[in-house]
Each structure stands twice: as structure tokens, then as C-alpha cells.
Design a protein around this motif. Structure first.
Motif, PDB file in Angstrom:
ATOM      1  N   VAL A  67      84.965  35.057  38.419  1.00 12.62           N
ATOM      2  CA  VAL A  67      84.121  33.902  39.005  1.00 12.62           C
ATOM      3  C   VAL A  67      83.537  33.386  38.124  1.00 12.62           C
ATOM      4  O   VAL A  67      82.577  32.519  37.902  1.00 12.62           O
ATOM      5  CB  VAL A  67      83.086  34.226  40.220  1.00 12.62           C
ATOM      6  N   ASP A  68      82.704  34.191  37.132  1.00  6.95           N
ATOM      7  CA  ASP A  68      81.479  34.281  36.246  1.00  6.95           C
ATOM      8  C   ASP A  68      82.277  33.136  34.801  1.00  6.95           C
ATOM      9  O   ASP A  68      81.086  33.073  33.840  1.00  6.95           O
ATOM     10  CB  ASP A  68      80.739  35.519  35.787  1.00  6.95           C
ATOM     11  N   ASP A  69      83.640  33.666  34.813  1.00  9.76           N
ATOM     12  CA  ASP A  69      84.062  33.439  33.452  1.00  9.76           C
ATOM     13  C   ASP A  69      84.528  31.803  33.385  1.00  9.76           C
ATOM     14  O   ASP A  69      85.044  31.196  32.459  1.00  9.76           O
ATOM     15  CB  ASP A  69      86.124  34.326  33.582  1.00  9.76           C
ATOM     16  N   HIS A  70      84.312  30.995  35.189  1.00 11.77           N
ATOM     17  CA  HIS A  70      84.680  29.549  35.006  1.00 11.77           C
ATOM     18  C   HIS A  70      83.015  28.771  34.180  1.00 11.77           C
ATOM     19  O   HIS A  70      82.796  28.070  35.062  1.00 11.77           O
ATOM     20  CB  HIS A  70      84.848  29.566  35.823  1.00 11.77           C
ATOM     21  N   SER A  71      81.747  29.712  34.554  1.00 11.36           N
ATOM     22  CA  SER A  71      80.419  29.180  34.367  1.00 11.36           C
ATOM     23  C   SER A  71      80.408  27.765  32.758  1.00 11.36           C
ATOM     24  O   SER A  71      81.355  27.923  32.193  1.00 11.36           O
ATOM     25  CB  SER A  71      79.086  29.928  34.219  1.00 11.36           C
ATOM     26  N   VAL A  72      79.632  27.028  33.574  1.00  9.00           N
ATOM     27  CA  VAL A  72      79.299  26.399  32.512  1.00  9.00           C
ATOM     28  C   VAL A  72      78.159  26.965  32.542  1.00  9.00           C
ATOM     29  O   VAL A  72      77.249  26.509  32.390  1.00  9.00           O
ATOM     30  CB  VAL A  72      79.213  24.574  33.776  1.00  9.00           C
ATOM     31  N   HIS A  73      78.261  26.499  30.695  1.00  7.51           N
ATOM     32  CA  HIS A  73      76.772  26.776  29.419  1.00  7.51           C
ATOM     33  C   HIS A  73      76.567  25.393  28.730  1.00  7.51           C
ATOM     34  O   HIS A  73      77.740  25.298  27.254  1.00  7.51           O
ATOM     35  CB  HIS A  73      76.960  28.024  28.112  1.00  7.51           C
ATOM     36  N   GLN A  74      76.043  25.028  29.266  1.00  9.63           N
ATOM     37  CA  GLN A  74      75.573  23.041  28.430  1.00  9.63           C
ATOM     38  C   GLN A  74      74.610  23.538  27.716  1.00  9.63           C
ATOM     39  O   GLN A  74      75.330  22.706  26.275  1.00  9.63           O
ATOM     40  CB  GLN A  74      75.897  22.203  29.682  1.00  9.63           C
ATOM     41  N   ASN A  75      73.465  23.860  28.007  1.00  3.40           N
ATOM     42  CA  ASN A  75      72.537  23.586  26.792  1.00  3.40           C
ATOM     43  C   ASN A  75      71.527  24.560  27.040  1.00  3.40           C
ATOM     44  O   ASN A  75      70.187  24.699  27.245  1.00  3.40           O
ATOM     45  CB  ASN A  75      71.593  22.383  26.186  1.00  3.40           C
ATOM     46  N   GLU A  76      72.035  25.998  26.165  1.00  7.18           N
ATOM     47  CA  GLU A  76      71.053  26.959  27.078  1.00  7.18           C
ATOM     48  C   GLU A  76      71.697  28.289  25.441  1.00  7.18           C
ATOM     49  O   GLU A  76      71.999  27.843  24.671  1.00  7.18           O
ATOM     50  CB  GLU A  76      71.303  27.511  28.251  1.00  7.18           C
ATOM     51  N   ILE A  77      70.292  29.601  25.997  1.00  8.06           N
ATOM     52  CA  ILE A  77      70.432  30.613  24.965  1.00  8.06           C
ATOM     53  C   ILE A  77      71.044  31.257  26.141  1.00  8.06           C
ATOM     54  O   ILE A  77      70.172  31.295  27.251  1.00  8.06           O
ATOM     55  CB  ILE A  77      69.312  30.108  24.632  1.00  8.06           C
ATOM     56  N   LEU A  78      71.920  32.094  26.019  1.00 12.38           N
ATOM     57  CA  LEU A  78      72.090  32.946  26.787  1.00 12.38           C
ATOM     58  C   LEU A  78      71.787  34.501  25.788  1.00 12.38           C
ATOM     59  O   LEU A  78      72.724  35.300  25.111  1.00 12.38           O
ATOM     60  CB  LEU A  78      74.336  33.286  26.784  1.00 12.38           C
ATOM     61  N   THR A  79      71.300  35.451  26.787  1.00 12.97           N
ATOM     62  CA  THR A  79      71.531  36.702  25.867  1.00 12.97           C
ATOM     63  C   THR A  79      71.605  38.042  27.063  1.00 12.97           C
ATOM     64  O   THR A  79      71.518  37.993  27.904  1.00 12.97           O
ATOM     65  CB  THR A  79      69.488  37.005  25.593  1.00 12.97           C
ATOM     66  N   THR A  80      72.608  39.056  26.137  1.00 14.08           N
ATOM     67  CA  THR A  80      73.585  39.652  27.250  1.00 14.08           C
ATOM     68  C   THR A  80      72.676  41.206  25.976  1.00 14.08           C
ATOM     69  O   THR A  80      72.958  41.587  25.429  1.00 14.08           O
ATOM     70  CB  THR A  80      74.704  39.508  27.215  1.00 14.08           C
ATOM     71  N   VAL A  81      73.248  42.579  26.848  1.00 10.09           N
ATOM     72  CA  VAL A  81      72.749  43.788  26.330  1.00 10.09           C
ATOM     73  C   VAL A  81      74.153  44.506  27.320  1.00 10.09           C
ATOM     74  O   VAL A  81      74.081  44.061  28.167  1.00 10.09           O
ATOM     75  CB  VAL A  81      71.921  44.299  26.962  1.00 10.09           C
ATOM     76  N   ASP A  82      75.046  45.122  26.625  1.00 13.35           N
ATOM     77  CA  ASP A  82      76.233  46.025  26.967  1.00 13.35           C
ATOM     78  C   ASP A  82      75.140  47.968  26.302  1.00 13.35           C
ATOM     79  O   ASP A  82      75.084  48.096  25.204  1.00 13.35           O
ATOM     80  CB  ASP A  82      77.160  45.503  26.618  1.00 13.35           C
ATOM     81  N   LEU A  83      75.410  48.217  27.125  1.00 14.36           N
ATOM     82  CA  LEU A  83      74.919  49.896  26.902  1.00 14.36           C
ATOM     83  C   LEU A  83      75.786  50.949  27.716  1.00 14.36           C
ATOM     84  O   LEU A  83      76.368  50.530  28.679  1.00 14.36           O
ATOM     85  CB  LEU A  83      73.346  50.482  27.249  1.00 14.36           C
ATOM     86  N   GLN A  84      76.655  52.217  27.021  1.00 17.38           N
ATOM     87  CA  GLN A  84      76.863  52.685  27.804  1.00 17.38           C
ATOM     88  C   GLN A  84      76.605  54.056  26.998  1.00 17.38           C
ATOM     89  O   GLN A  84      76.964  54.248  25.957  1.00 17.38           O
ATOM     90  CB  GLN A  84      78.462  52.370  27.906  1.00 17.38           C
ATOM     91  N   ALA A  85      76.113  55.252  28.112  1.00 23.90           N
ATOM     92  CA  ALA A  85      75.598  56.666  27.550  1.00 23.90           C
ATOM     93  C   ALA A  85      77.232  57.521  28.084  1.00 23.90           C
ATOM     94  O   ALA A  85      77.204  57.370  29.842  1.00 23.90           O
ATOM     95  CB  ALA A  85      74.546  57.238  28.005  1.00 23.90           C
ATOM     96  N   THR A  86      77.389  58.708  27.674  1.00 21.59           N
ATOM     97  CA  THR A  86      78.458  59.323  27.737  1.00 21.59           C
ATOM     98  C   THR A  86      77.887  60.462  27.961  1.00 21.59           C
ATOM     99  O   THR A  86      76.813  60.841  26.845  1.00 21.59           O
ATOM    100  CB  THR A  86      79.341  59.498  27.633  1.00 21.59           C
ATOM    101  N   TRP A  87      77.791  61.543  29.097  1.00 22.07           N
ATOM    102  CA  TRP A  87      77.592  62.797  28.791  1.00 22.07           C
ATOM    103  C   TRP A  87      79.113  64.040  28.835  1.00 22.07           C
ATOM    104  O   TRP A  87      80.134  64.012  29.656  1.00 22.07           O
ATOM    105  CB  TRP A  87      76.941  63.573  29.183  1.00 22.07           C
ATOM    106  N   ASN A  88      78.804  64.805  28.004  1.00 18.42           N
ATOM    107  CA  ASN A  88      80.294  66.292  28.917  1.00 18.42           C
ATOM    108  C   ASN A  88      79.294  67.989  28.409  1.00 18.42           C
ATOM    109  O   ASN A  88      78.577  67.717  27.558  1.00 18.42           O
ATOM    110  CB  ASN A  88      81.020  66.313  27.829  1.00 18.42           C
ATOM    111  N   ASN A  89      79.310  68.020  29.366  1.00 16.24           N
ATOM    112  CA  ASN A  89      79.053  69.717  29.199  1.00 16.24           C
ATOM    113  C   ASN A  89      80.676  70.505  30.116  1.00 16.24           C
ATOM    114  O   ASN A  89      81.740  70.405  30.538  1.00 16.24           O
ATOM    115  CB  ASN A  89      77.771  70.569  30.118  1.00 16.24           C
ATOM    116  N   ASP A  90      79.712  72.118  30.619  1.00 14.39           N
ATOM    117  CA  ASP A  90      81.168  72.502  31.202  1.00 14.39           C
ATOM    118  C   ASP A  90      82.096  72.838  32.800  1.00 14.39           C
ATOM    119  O   ASP A  90      82.330  72.636  33.128  1.00 14.39           O
ATOM    120  CB  ASP A  90      80.682  74.025  30.856  1.00 14.39           C
ATOM    121  N   LYS A  91      80.182  71.883  33.175  1.00 16.00           N
ATOM    122  CA  LYS A  91      80.565  71.555  34.759  1.00 16.00           C
ATOM    123  C   LYS A  91      80.125  70.376  34.813  1.00 16.00           C
ATOM    124  O   LYS A  91      81.118  69.912  36.162  1.00 16.00           O
ATOM    125  CB  LYS A  91      79.343  71.947  35.600  1.00 16.00           C
ATOM    126  N   THR A  92      80.083  69.314  34.097  1.00 13.72           N
ATOM    127  CA  THR A  92      79.814  67.961  34.877  1.00 13.72           C
ATOM    128  C   THR A  92      80.131  67.005  33.220  1.00 13.72           C
ATOM    129  O   THR A  92      80.615  67.345  32.154  1.00 13.72           O
ATOM    130  CB  THR A  92      78.867  67.353  35.130  1.00 13.72           C
TER     131      THR A  92
END
Length: 670
Positions: A205-230
């Protein structure tokens, strides 16, 4: 006892019987010594992408851990998965450890085949000497029937250290992400849907939103970890829209600013238990869930070919929905088997959703996927037990022929939206189901549950579509593709309070066709040229569109992409003709390895002609901003310049996957 009471246990019995039958066949196939020919013969050609390389690295970590705890079947599966990708820095090790896992599980014939394959591929590899000694031991054991495998008294030359599979008690971390801020201006005030292309009823649904006169600020973060147990990852994706005029249609009415969260989740695997859980806001397509929700998914890999899932949460169609405010909750689970017979995966599920006290959805279904280096297929069937009607039956796939041509297609039969009591609000001026029910009581026309179900079924449109396509690389620099699509919607939708994108679909039959040429690296490495023709015959008009898209690297850090769209429309029942010209220029400049300036500026000229009148209209649009990407572990950032293949782009609207991706195995040109 009602028909429905008899129906449910019968369906359950059939599903359990089908699962046991598949498990019996799968176990026979994967049992030790079930056949010495089950080795990796075909690997995907080309250069591995950064995202696929991370998948291989994770599979290797899991495979080493499984080998350490003597879970040989799981290790075999993981190393085989790693070997299915194009050649990379893990391939030789995966080939060797596959042989080790086969050997330790007693599958000497298959271990021999894996070792011999290693020596054919890497005759001068660093593990070749120790593999020759292991192979000699297997040959000796096979010559002496019943004799145990002979192990050299001393470690082979270049053997892996004794502690190779010992716990290191170390945790490795990585962090990748990006921050962007763009000014967006669009006088046209149009939605993101291109009406010259076939509609996608499953679009976000968000792919069809209308952006007419605005400032759009986005943040994308991905943290990963790995060890013997998890191992695991923490993901966040969100942003803010600051409008220079109020948005009357926002979630809270008259407002200028909106803050939305697309994803905020914790994904963790406990290795010793083969348990994985994802909790928080996420997008998931599986176990009867289709899209974004707030909740959790639990997966237990009981056997290498058997997985159990449980899922619970509340729908969140838009990123602007606050958690658990929809007053709708669902829970369900599924059983999955595979991969079998080289690349087949299948699952069955049950899913129930409630809105306050009402059971809103009760469905069973199945997902089936198959993939190998040349073929891909996906099917989903979702059946509602309450309404006793199909919610969805979808099939899609592609097949790459020996001459590298690809045939692809899909078929889609679904209710839009899925059957639900809330569908009584279609064409009704009420914001919630409970407001509607209270109004019916107030006017003396209260409804029973059965009457609500009947009304919801009558109000829910049925969507059908079918697509067939063909693509063929004419040379290493030129590719041609064409596809045709038929679409039918049984009735129009006025989705007050529901998904506004469905209003873009018109009732009746529609026909779409596209033909395009894609060329790359013609004048300079990295350049691209796309010429496309689109034809769309809809209930209200017929469209003819020519698209010309280019991308040319002026220097290594500066990319220019001029584009031009020419359109001609004939409106049904009138003498109206409409001509459209839309030129634009996209500029992509890398200020630094991490910081990119992006700008697209264009205009759209529209001329409408009918007997006795002519009108012209000029609209401007611009998107200008900065994007900062980073990776704190040396990981290369994803190359966003590679376009999907025509086959992947076309069948995307038919194909769903648990991670919300619709990428097929050959979706990115290598």
C-alpha cells in the motif's frame, strides 16, 4: 452436527496424510546410501552478487556448526546449498566439507563422488593432498567389504587443524545501512501505479502513496551477529514525511508530518536447538500471512527436510499504522518439507484471524516452490473454511532453455481483498466494522454472523489474471523480451477505510502487452539502453506508450540517465484523444564511496483534443536529495545499478516468499 463441523476434521486428516506421504518419500530419498549420484552437478554460472555471497557465508557457518555437533544430514544440506551458487571463495571449502559430512555419515559412495569432484575442479587446491588420502581410504574400504574406513596414523599433509570445528567463543558483528533525505515535488499528484502496465493487487500500500510537495527522510539499518551458539540480525527501516501543505487524508486527519516504520525486528537463531524467531514489525509471506504485520514468527528445523512454523500478530498494512491498533489479531502455523528431489519445497498451513470477538478469517493453504539453475516455479492455494471459498490460487514460473532463452508466465485467481467480515465496508461509509454493525442495530436491521458473512462475500470482488512472456539474449550486449497479460475484475471497489490502492483497479476485462530491448556496455562499461513499447486496453481507454531509458557513466562517479516517454490514449465512447510527452533527466553523482547525490527533474506535457476544443497542460516533477550508505565490517554495498531480468520483473507480481522478496534464482543478470 453441521456440514462445517464434518468438513474441518476431514480437511485436517487429508493434510496430515499428505504430509506423512511426502515425508516417507523424502526420507527414502535422503536416507544414507539412497543413491551415490546425489551430488552437486550444476552450479549457477556467472559472478556471485554481494547478497548471495552473504547467504553462502551464513550457510558455511551453519554447516560447520552442524558438522561439529555431528548433525551430518543438516551439514550436507547446508554445504550443498552453498555449492548451488556461482563460484566464490567458499566453494572449495564447501566441496571438501560436503565430502567430510558424507564420509562421517557413512555414505562412502557419495563422499567419494564429492572428493573426486573436488579434485576435478581444484586439482591444485590447498586441500587436494588431504582429499587424496581420504579418497584412498575410501577406495580401500570399498575394496574390503565390511572393513571400517582406514584413517591415516598421522594427519595428512595440509590437514585442517584439530580445533577447526571447536567453539571459538567469539562473536562477530557487522552493521550496514543508509540514511537519505529527498525533496519531492510533483504537480501531477499521481499515484505510483503506471496504468500502461498490468495492475498488481498484491502491491504494498505504501508503494502507491502520493508525494506532492515534501521532504522525505528515511533510515535503514541492519546489524548482524554470529557466534557458536546464536546468530541473527536486527533490522530497522523507517522515515518521516514533512509536507509543506497539510495532508487531509493522513492517519490522523489534518497533518503536515508523518512518521512511519516499515520494519523494526529482531531475527535470531539458536543453533543447538535449530530454532529461529523473528519478532517485531516485519513483512512475511507464508503460513497464511501476506504482508506487513506486528508480531512474531517461530521456526523449528526438526529435521534437515522438516520444519515447523508458528506465527501470531496483528496486520499493519501501512508503515504509518501504530502497532496493534487495528483490533485484528491472527495466529497460525505450518509444516514445511524440503528441499526434495533437487529443489522442491512444500508447506501446509492453518491461519485464523479475529476482530475483537468475531472470527474474521479461518483458512488452510499450501505453498509449493521449486528451483534449480534453469527452472523456477511457485504456487499458492489459500482456502477459507468459514466462507468455503478460495481466497487465492496463484501459479508462476520460468524456464531457461538450452539456448539461454527464457519462457515465463503466471496465473492469478484471488479475492481482493481476502475474504473477511470487514469487507462489508466496501462501498459503505463506515470506518470500522463495529460502527457498521451498531448502525444496523440502530436502524432496526441487526445482522447475524451468517448474514455478515453473506454480505461480505457478495461485496468482495474477484480478480483474475494470466500472463505469458518470452525473453532471449540476442548477444552478450542485447536482450529482447515480450509478454502479454489478461486481467479481469468482477466489480469496482470503493475501499473506504481499507487499502486505497484497490480503487485503481477498474471492473471488466483489460489487456496489456509489452515488448522491449535492453542493451548494456555498448559504448562504455556500465552504460544501458532500454526501448519499450506498452499497449493497454482498458474499460475507459486504450493506451500506446513508447519508453526510452538510458544510463551513461560520464566518469566513474557521475552517471546521467535521460529518459523519454511518449503516450497516446483513445478514450472509449468519446472522440477524446490525448497525447503525452514526458522527458526527464536523472543524475547520480558519488561524492564519496559512501555519499551519493541524486536528482531527477522532468516535465509532462499533455494535450487533449476533441471536436471543437483543445486543451494543454504542463506539470513539473523533481526529486533531489542525498543518500549515505555505510558498512562497518568491510562488506560491499549492494550494487543498485543491476536491473532485474524481464522474466523476474514480470512474474514478481505473482510470486511471494517468506522474506517478502519475489526474486527468482535468475533475477539479476550476472
Amino acid at each position: 452436527m453441521t456440514v462445517r463441523d464434518v468438513h474441518r476434521p476431514l480437511v485436517t486428516l487429508v493434510l496430515v496424510g499428505a504430509t506423512l506421504l511426502v515425508l516417507r518419500t523424502a526420507w527414502a530419498q535422503t536416507a544414507p546410501n539412497a543413491g551415490a549420484t546425489n551430488i552437486v552437478k550444476n552450479r549457477r554460472a556467472g559472478t556471485i552478487s554481494d547478497s548471495d555471497l552473504r547467504v553462502v557465508a551464513a550457510s558455511m557457518d551453519e554447516g560447520r556448526a552442524a558438522l561439529k555437533r555431528s548433525s551430518f544430514r543438516e551439514a550436507i544440506q547446508l554445504f550443498t546449498k552453498a555449492l548451488g551458487y556461482p563460484e566464490n571463495q567458499y566453494s572449495a571449502e564447501a566441496q571438501e566439507l560436503l565430502g567430510v559430512a558424507r564420509q562421517r555419515s557413512g555414505e562412502l559412495a557419495q563422499a567419494r563422488a564429492a572428493y573426486e569432484d573436488y579434485l576435478r575442479r581444484y586439482p591444485g587446491g590447498e586441500g587436494s593432498e588431504r582429499i587424496k588420502q581420504r579418497l584412498a581410504g575410501i577406495l580401500t574400504a570399498q575394496d574390503e567389504a565390511g572393513a571400517p574406513l582406514r584413517v591415516p596414523a598421522t594427519a595428512p599433509v595440509g590437514a585442517l587443524p584439530v580445533g577447526k570445528f571447536s567453539p571459538t567463543h567469539e562473536t562477530t558483528w557487522s552493521l550496514v545501512g543508509g540514511v537519505s533525505s529527498f525533496y519531492i515535488h510533483d504537480d501531477a499528484n499521481t499515484t505510483a501505479r503506471d496504468t500502461s502496465l498490468a495492475p498488481n493487487p498484491a502491491a504494498n500500500v505504501d508503494d502507491h502513496s502520493v508525494h506532492q510537495n515534501e521532504i522525505l527522510t528515511t533510515v535503514d539499518l541492519q546489524a548482524t551477529w554470529n557466534n557458536d551458539k546464536t546468530s541473527g540480525k536486527i533490522r530497522f527501516s523507517g522515515g518521516e514525511e514533512h509536507r509543506f501543505s497539510t495532508n487531509q487524508n493522513g492517519p490522523t486527519g489534518d497533518q503536515k508530518d508523518q512518521i512511519g516504520v516499515s520494519q523494526a525486528s529482531l531475527d535470531m537463531a539458536i543453533k543447538d536447538w535449530n530454532l529461529r524467531t523473528v519478532a517485531g514489525r516485519q513483512t512475511y509471506n507464508g503460513d497464511g500471512v501476506f504482508g506487513r504485520f506486528d508480531g512474531a514468527v517461530f521456526s523449528w528445523q526438526a529435521l534437515p527436510i522438516l520444519k515447523f512454523d508458528a506465527v501470531a500478530g496483528s496486520p499493519a498494512n501501512s508503515r504509518y499504522n501504530l502497532p496493534f491498533t487495528a483490533e485484528r489479531y491472527f495466529y497460525g502455523g505450518g509444516v514445511g518439507v524440503g528441499p526434495l528431489f533437487g529443489g522442491l519445497e512444500a508447506s501446509i498451513y492453518y491461519n485464523e484471524e479475529r476482530g475483537r470477538w468475531l472470527v474474521d478469517r479461518e483458512a488452510v493453504g499450501t505453498d509449493i516452490r521449486y528451483s534449480d539453475p534453469t527452472k523456477f516455479a511457485f504456487a499458492n492455494v489459500d482456502y477459507d473454511l468459514r466462507f468455503q471459498h478460495l481466497n487465492e490460487a496463484v501459479l508462476s514460473g520460468s524456464w531457461t532453455l538450452p539456448n539461454t532463452a527464457t519462457i515465463y508466465g503466471g496465473a492469478d485467481y484471488r479475492r481482493v481483498p481476502f475474504l473477511s467480515n470487514w469487507n462489508v465496508l466496501l462501498n459503505q461509509p463506515f470506518g470500522t466494522l463495529y460502527d457498521f454493525l451498531k448502525n444496523q442495530v440502530a436502524i432496526g436491521q441487526g445482522l447475524t454472523n451468517a448474514q455478515v458473512d453473506e454480505l461480505a462475500l457478495a461485496q468482495t470482488p474477484l480478480y483474475r489474471s494470466a500472463m505469458i512472456g518470452f525473453s532471449h539474449p540476442l548477444s552478450d550486449k542485447l536482450q529482447f523480451s515480450a509478454d502479454a497479460t489478461y486481467v479481469n475484475l468482477s466489480r469496482t471497489i470503493s475501499p473506504l477505510g481499507l487499502d486505497p490502492t484497490l480503487a485503481a483497479l477498474a471492473a471488466g476485462n483489460e489487456y496489456y502487452a509489452t515488448a522491449q530491448f535492453i542493451s548494456t556496455n555498448i559504448f562504455k562499461d556500465g552504460d544501458m539502453y532500454i526501448g519499450a513499447f506498452h499497449y493497454a486496453q482498458q474499460e475507459t481507454n486504450t493506451q500506446y506508450v513508447l519508453d526510452f531509458n538510458t544510463r551513461y557513466p560520464i566518469i566513474n562517479d557521475l552517471m546521467l540517465a535521460p529518459r523519454l516517454r511518449l503516450g497516446y490514449s483513445v478514450f472509449s465512447g468519446t472522440d477524446l484523444r490525448q497525447y503525452t510527452v514526458m522527458p526527464s533527466l536523472l543524475i547520480d553523482y558519488n561524492w564519496s564511496p559512501n555519499l551519493t547525490f541524486e536528482a531527477e527533474i522532468g516535465t509532462q506535457w499533455t494535450r487533449s483534443v476533441r471536436p471543437g476544443s483543445k486543451t494543454s497542460d504542463t506539470e513539473l516533477f523533481a526529486t533531489i536529495g542525498l543518500r549515505y550508505n555505510f558498512a562497518i565490517d568491510g562488506t560491499k554495498l549492494t550494487d543498485r545499478s543491476k536491473p532485474p531480468t524481464p522474466a523476474a520483473a514480470a512474474i514478481c507480481r505473482y510470486t511471494v516468499r517468506p522474506d517478502s522478496s519475489c526474486t527468482t534464482p535468475s533475477s539479476v543478470r550476472q
